[in-house]
Design a protein around this motif. Structure first.
Motif, PDB file in Angstrom:
ATOM      1  N   LEU A 284       0.827  -1.207   0.000  1.00  0.00           N
ATOM      2  CA  LEU A 284       0.000   0.000   0.000  1.00  0.00           C
ATOM      3  C   LEU A 284       0.862   1.258   0.000  1.00  0.00           C
ATOM      4  O   LEU A 284       0.531   2.246  -0.668  1.00  0.00           O
ATOM      5  CB  LEU A 284      -0.941  -0.004   1.212  1.00  0.00           C
ATOM      6  N   TYR A 285       1.975   1.227   0.722  1.00  0.00           N
ATOM      7  CA  TYR A 285       2.878   2.373   0.719  1.00  0.00           C
ATOM      8  C   TYR A 285       3.440   2.615  -0.684  1.00  0.00           C
ATOM      9  O   TYR A 285       3.641   3.762  -1.096  1.00  0.00           O
ATOM     10  CB  TYR A 285       4.031   2.145   1.705  1.00  0.00           C
ATOM     11  N   THR A 286       3.698   1.532  -1.414  1.00  0.00           N
ATOM     12  CA  THR A 286       4.196   1.666  -2.780  1.00  0.00           C
ATOM     13  C   THR A 286       3.201   2.399  -3.660  1.00  0.00           C
ATOM     14  O   THR A 286       3.538   3.378  -4.352  1.00  0.00           O
ATOM     15  CB  THR A 286       4.476   0.270  -3.383  1.00  0.00           C
ATOM     16  N   PHE A 287       1.964   1.926  -3.646  1.00  0.00           N
ATOM     17  CA  PHE A 287       0.932   2.545  -4.469  1.00  0.00           C
ATOM     18  C   PHE A 287       0.661   3.985  -4.018  1.00  0.00           C
ATOM     19  O   PHE A 287       0.499   4.884  -4.849  1.00  0.00           O
ATOM     20  CB  PHE A 287      -0.358   1.726  -4.420  1.00  0.00           C
ATOM     21  N   ARG A 288       0.630   4.208  -2.718  1.00  0.00           N
ATOM     22  CA  ARG A 288       0.355   5.557  -2.204  1.00  0.00           C
ATOM     23  C   ARG A 288       1.410   6.534  -2.672  1.00  0.00           C
ATOM     24  O   ARG A 288       1.087   7.652  -3.125  1.00  0.00           O
ATOM     25  CB  ARG A 288       0.315   5.494  -0.667  1.00  0.00           C
ATOM     26  N   ALA A 289       2.686   6.156  -2.608  1.00  0.00           N
ATOM     27  CA  ALA A 289       3.758   7.060  -3.012  1.00  0.00           C
ATOM     28  C   ALA A 289       3.665   7.402  -4.496  1.00  0.00           C
ATOM     29  O   ALA A 289       3.806   8.573  -4.887  1.00  0.00           O
ATOM     30  CB  ALA A 289       5.117   6.432  -2.702  1.00  0.00           C
ATOM     31  N   LEU A 290       3.413   6.416  -5.329  1.00  0.00           N
ATOM     32  CA  LEU A 290       3.321   6.664  -6.768  1.00  0.00           C
ATOM     33  C   LEU A 290       2.143   7.570  -7.103  1.00  0.00           C
ATOM     34  O   LEU A 290       2.265   8.503  -7.907  1.00  0.00           O
ATOM     35  CB  LEU A 290       3.210   5.345  -7.524  1.00  0.00           C
TER      36      LEU A 290
ATOM     37  N   THR B  48       0.638   9.711  -5.062  1.00  0.00           N
ATOM     38  CA  THR B  48       0.922  11.057  -4.548  1.00  0.00           C
ATOM     39  C   THR B  48       1.834  11.812  -5.504  1.00  0.00           C
ATOM     40  O   THR B  48       1.613  12.993  -5.797  1.00  0.00           O
ATOM     41  CB  THR B  48       1.572  10.980  -3.154  1.00  0.00           C
ATOM     42  N   GLY B  49       2.869  11.139  -6.005  1.00  0.00           N
ATOM     43  CA  GLY B  49       3.786  11.784  -6.941  1.00  0.00           C
ATOM     44  C   GLY B  49       3.109  12.193  -8.236  1.00  0.00           C
ATOM     45  O   GLY B  49       3.325  13.302  -8.745  1.00  0.00           O
ATOM     46  N   ILE B  50       2.267  11.310  -8.777  1.00  0.00           N
ATOM     47  CA  ILE B  50       1.551  11.623 -10.016  1.00  0.00           C
ATOM     48  C   ILE B  50       0.644  12.824  -9.813  1.00  0.00           C
ATOM     49  O   ILE B  50       0.630  13.772 -10.621  1.00  0.00           O
ATOM     50  CB  ILE B  50       0.736  10.399 -10.482  1.00  0.00           C
ATOM     51  N   HIS B  51      -0.112  12.806  -8.707  1.00  0.00           N
ATOM     52  CA  HIS B  51      -1.043  13.911  -8.440  1.00  0.00           C
ATOM     53  C   HIS B  51      -0.284  15.222  -8.235  1.00  0.00           C
ATOM     54  O   HIS B  51      -0.722  16.279  -8.722  1.00  0.00           O
ATOM     55  CB  HIS B  51      -1.881  13.585  -7.201  1.00  0.00           C
ATOM     56  N   LEU B  52       0.852  15.171  -7.549  1.00  0.00           N
ATOM     57  CA  LEU B  52       1.642  16.377  -7.327  1.00  0.00           C
ATOM     58  C   LEU B  52       2.146  16.947  -8.638  1.00  0.00           C
ATOM     59  O   LEU B  52       2.077  18.166  -8.873  1.00  0.00           O
ATOM     60  CB  LEU B  52       2.814  16.064  -6.401  1.00  0.00           C
ATOM     61  N   MET B  53       2.662  16.092  -9.511  1.00  0.00           N
ATOM     62  CA  MET B  53       3.180  16.578 -10.795  1.00  0.00           C
ATOM     63  C   MET B  53       2.070  17.199 -11.638  1.00  0.00           C
ATOM     64  O   MET B  53       2.292  18.185 -12.350  1.00  0.00           O
ATOM     65  CB  MET B  53       3.824  15.424 -11.572  1.00  0.00           C
ATOM     66  N   ARG B  54       0.874  16.669 -11.558  1.00  0.00           N
ATOM     67  CA  ARG B  54      -0.227  17.165 -12.379  1.00  0.00           C
ATOM     68  C   ARG B  54      -0.903  18.399 -11.797  1.00  0.00           C
ATOM     69  O   ARG B  54      -1.355  19.277 -12.545  1.00  0.00           O
ATOM     70  CB  ARG B  54      -1.281  16.060 -12.557  1.00  0.00           C
ATOM     71  N   SER B  55      -0.997  18.478 -10.483  1.00  0.00           N
ATOM     72  CA  SER B  55      -1.829  19.511  -9.862  1.00  0.00           C
ATOM     73  C   SER B  55      -1.054  20.509  -9.017  1.00  0.00           C
ATOM     74  O   SER B  55      -1.581  21.575  -8.685  1.00  0.00           O
ATOM     75  CB  SER B  55      -2.895  18.846  -8.980  1.00  0.00           C
TER      76      SER B  55
ATOM     77  N   VAL C 281       3.523   6.256 -15.650  1.00  0.00           N
ATOM     78  CA  VAL C 281       2.628   7.411 -15.552  1.00  0.00           C
ATOM     79  C   VAL C 281       3.312   8.554 -14.807  1.00  0.00           C
ATOM     80  O   VAL C 281       3.195   9.726 -15.197  1.00  0.00           O
ATOM     81  CB  VAL C 281       1.309   7.016 -14.847  1.00  0.00           C
ATOM     82  N   LEU C 282       4.034   8.222 -13.739  1.00  0.00           N
ATOM     83  CA  LEU C 282       4.758   9.243 -12.990  1.00  0.00           C
ATOM     84  C   LEU C 282       5.834   9.892 -13.858  1.00  0.00           C
ATOM     85  O   LEU C 282       6.009  11.121 -13.833  1.00  0.00           O
ATOM     86  CB  LEU C 282       5.384   8.643 -11.727  1.00  0.00           C
ATOM     87  N   ASP C 283       6.540   9.090 -14.639  1.00  0.00           N
ATOM     88  CA  ASP C 283       7.563   9.638 -15.543  1.00  0.00           C
ATOM     89  C   ASP C 283       6.939  10.639 -16.517  1.00  0.00           C
ATOM     90  O   ASP C 283       7.484  11.726 -16.752  1.00  0.00           O
ATOM     91  CB  ASP C 283       8.225   8.511 -16.338  1.00  0.00           C
ATOM     92  N   ALA C 284       5.787  10.258 -17.071  1.00  0.00           N
ATOM     93  CA  ALA C 284       5.113  11.137 -18.036  1.00  0.00           C
ATOM     94  C   ALA C 284       4.600  12.400 -17.356  1.00  0.00           C
ATOM     95  O   ALA C 284       4.688  13.511 -17.921  1.00  0.00           O
ATOM     96  CB  ALA C 284       3.964  10.388 -18.707  1.00  0.00           C
ATOM     97  N   ALA C 285       4.067  12.243 -16.145  1.00  0.00           N
ATOM     98  CA  ALA C 285       3.556  13.408 -15.419  1.00  0.00           C
ATOM     99  C   ALA C 285       4.681  14.378 -15.085  1.00  0.00           C
ATOM    100  O   ALA C 285       4.509  15.601 -15.149  1.00  0.00           O
ATOM    101  CB  ALA C 285       2.843  12.954 -14.148  1.00  0.00           C
ATOM    102  N   GLN C 286       5.846  13.848 -14.741  1.00  0.00           N
ATOM    103  CA  GLN C 286       6.989  14.717 -14.464  1.00  0.00           C
ATOM    104  C   GLN C 286       7.432  15.448 -15.717  1.00  0.00           C
ATOM    105  O   GLN C 286       7.766  16.644 -15.669  1.00  0.00           O
ATOM    106  CB  GLN C 286       8.147  13.898 -13.896  1.00  0.00           C
ATOM    107  N   ALA C 287       7.440  14.746 -16.838  1.00  0.00           N
ATOM    108  CA  ALA C 287       7.866  15.377 -18.095  1.00  0.00           C
ATOM    109  C   ALA C 287       6.929  16.505 -18.503  1.00  0.00           C
ATOM    110  O   ALA C 287       7.362  17.487 -19.117  1.00  0.00           O
ATOM    111  CB  ALA C 287       7.925  14.325 -19.196  1.00  0.00           C
ATOM    112  N   ASP C 288       5.645  16.381 -18.133  1.00  0.00           N
ATOM    113  CA  ASP C 288       4.642  17.370 -18.547  1.00  0.00           C
ATOM    114  C   ASP C 288       4.304  18.387 -17.470  1.00  0.00           C
ATOM    115  O   ASP C 288       3.476  19.275 -17.695  1.00  0.00           O
ATOM    116  CB  ASP C 288       3.348  16.646 -18.959  1.00  0.00           C
ATOM    117  N   THR C 289       4.903  18.279 -16.299  1.00  0.00           N
ATOM    118  CA  THR C 289       4.496  19.107 -15.173  1.00  0.00           C
ATOM    119  C   THR C 289       4.789  20.584 -15.408  1.00  0.00           C
ATOM    120  O   THR C 289       5.730  20.953 -16.120  1.00  0.00           O
ATOM    121  CB  THR C 289       5.192  18.647 -13.872  1.00  0.00           C
ATOM    122  N   GLY C 290       3.985  21.412 -14.766  1.00  0.00           N
ATOM    123  CA  GLY C 290       4.233  22.847 -14.781  1.00  0.00           C
ATOM    124  C   GLY C 290       5.077  23.301 -13.609  1.00  0.00           C
ATOM    125  O   GLY C 290       5.375  24.509 -13.474  1.00  0.00           O
TER     126      GLY C 290
END
Length: 263
Positions: A160-166, A168-175, A228-237
Motif C-alpha cells: 500500500l505504501y508503494t501505491f500511495r507514493a506513486l 501522490t507523486g503523479i497527483h503532485l506533478m499534475r496539480s 505514468v509518474l515519468d510522463a507526469a513529471q515530463a509534462d508538469t508545470g
C-alpha cells in the motif's frame, strides 16, 4: 491551540486528546501533526500513532559549545497505543523543505493537526514555493524501496505504501498539490481496482500478509504507475528548483529571535 478532535477521530486515531502529550516538550513547538498510516488513510486496529513536527531551539543552543538538539524523538504507550513523536529544529526542517523531500512537506501540510501556531501557518503558506518537478524523484525512490520490502516480506503494508507514493507523486506533478491520503487519491488518479479492497484488508492488522494478491499483476500495476509518474513529471508545470529561500530564511531568523511566538 485546541485541536479538532472529531477530525482526528474520523481519521481512525485511537487517542484524540494529544495536548497533554505535547505540553511537556522541552523546546517550543511550532507545530505537530499526525503522519504515517493515519495520514495515508489506511490505519489498522493496531497502528501506532506517528506525530511529527518542528521545535525551535534557543539562540544559545546554536552559539554555544554543545551540539544542538536538531532532532528530538520519544516513544511511549498510551492505554496500549504506541505513540511516537519526532520533531526537527526549524532550521533543519526548512533545509529539508528546500530539497525535493516530499516526506517533510506531507508532515507540514497534514490536515491532522494537533498543535499549530501563527508561524506554522506562515510556513504552510510558503510551501508552494518549494515544490519542484524533482519531487517526483522522492516518490519514485520511496515507492521502489517499499516495493522491495513487499517482495521480501509479503506484507500488505509496504504494498500500500508503494501505491500511495506513486499516486501522490503523479497527483503532485499534475496539480501542484501534496496529497498523501490514499482514498482521496483514488478519486483523482486512475489506479488499480484492487486498492479499495487492500485498504479494507489493512484495517485488520498493521503487519498482515497480502493474502490473495497476485504478485505478478501487482508488479505490472506498479510498473505502469512508474511510467505514468515519468510522463507526469515530463509534462508538469512545476519548476526545476525551489523559490522562496529569502522568505524562509527570514521566517527562521524571526522565530529564533522570538521563540515565544512559536509556543
Amino acid at each position: 491551540m485546541p485541536t479538532d478532535t472529531m477530525h482526528l477521530q474520523h481519521a481512525g486515531l485511537p487517542v484524540t486528546d494529544l495536548g497533554p502529550v505535547l505540553a511537556g516538550e522541552r523546546h517550543p513547538l511550532l507545530f505537530a501533526t499526525v503522519s504515517g498510516a493515519h495520514l495515508y488513510g489506511f490505519p489498522s486496529r493496531d497502528s501506532d500513532v506517528d506525530l511529527r513536527g518542528v521545535h525551535v531551539l534557543p539562540v544559545e543552543d546554536l552559539l554555544g559549545l554543545r551540539e544542538p538538539e536538531e532532532t528530538c524523538s520519544r516513544m511511549w504507550d498510551s492505554d496500549g497505543v504506541e505513540m511516537d513523536l519526532v520533531t526537527h529544529d526549524l532550521r533543519k526542517f526548512v533545509r529539508l523543505m528546500l530539497k525535493p523531500n516530499g516526506y517533510v512537506l506531507e508532515q507540514l501540510l497534514s490536515p491532522l493537526v494537533v498543535h499549530t501556531t501563527a508561524l506554522h501557518r506562515e510556513l504552510v503558506a510558503l510551501a508552494p514555493g518549494v515544490l519542484t518537478s524533482n519531487h517526483a524523484h522522492h516518490y519514485r525512490g520511496f515507492a521502489s524501496t517499499q516495493w522491495r520490502l513487499f517482495e521480501r516480506t509479503g506484507e500488505l503494508k509496504p504494498l500500500l505504501y508503494t501505491f500511495r507514493a506513486l499516486l501522490t507523486g503523479i497527483h503532485l506533478m499534475r496539480s501542484g498539490e501534496v496529497l498523501a491520503h490514499l482514498p482521496s487519491l483514488l478519486a483523482r488518479v486512475e489506479a488499480p481496482a484492487c486498492l479499495p479492497g487492500l485498504i479494507t484488508a489493512k484495517a485488520e492488522a498493521e503487519h498482515g500478509g497480502a493474502e490473495g494478491v497476485d504478485r505478478a499483476e501487482a508488479a505490472r500495476d506498479v510498473e505502469s504507475l512508474h511510467r505514468v509518474l515519468d510522463a507526469a513529471q515530463a509534462d508538469t508545470g512545476l519548476p526545476d528548483g525551489p523559490s522562496g529561500f529569502d522568505a524562509l530564511h527570514e521566517l527562521v531568523v524571526r522565530a529564533r529571535l522570538a521563540p515565544a511566538s512559536a509556543g
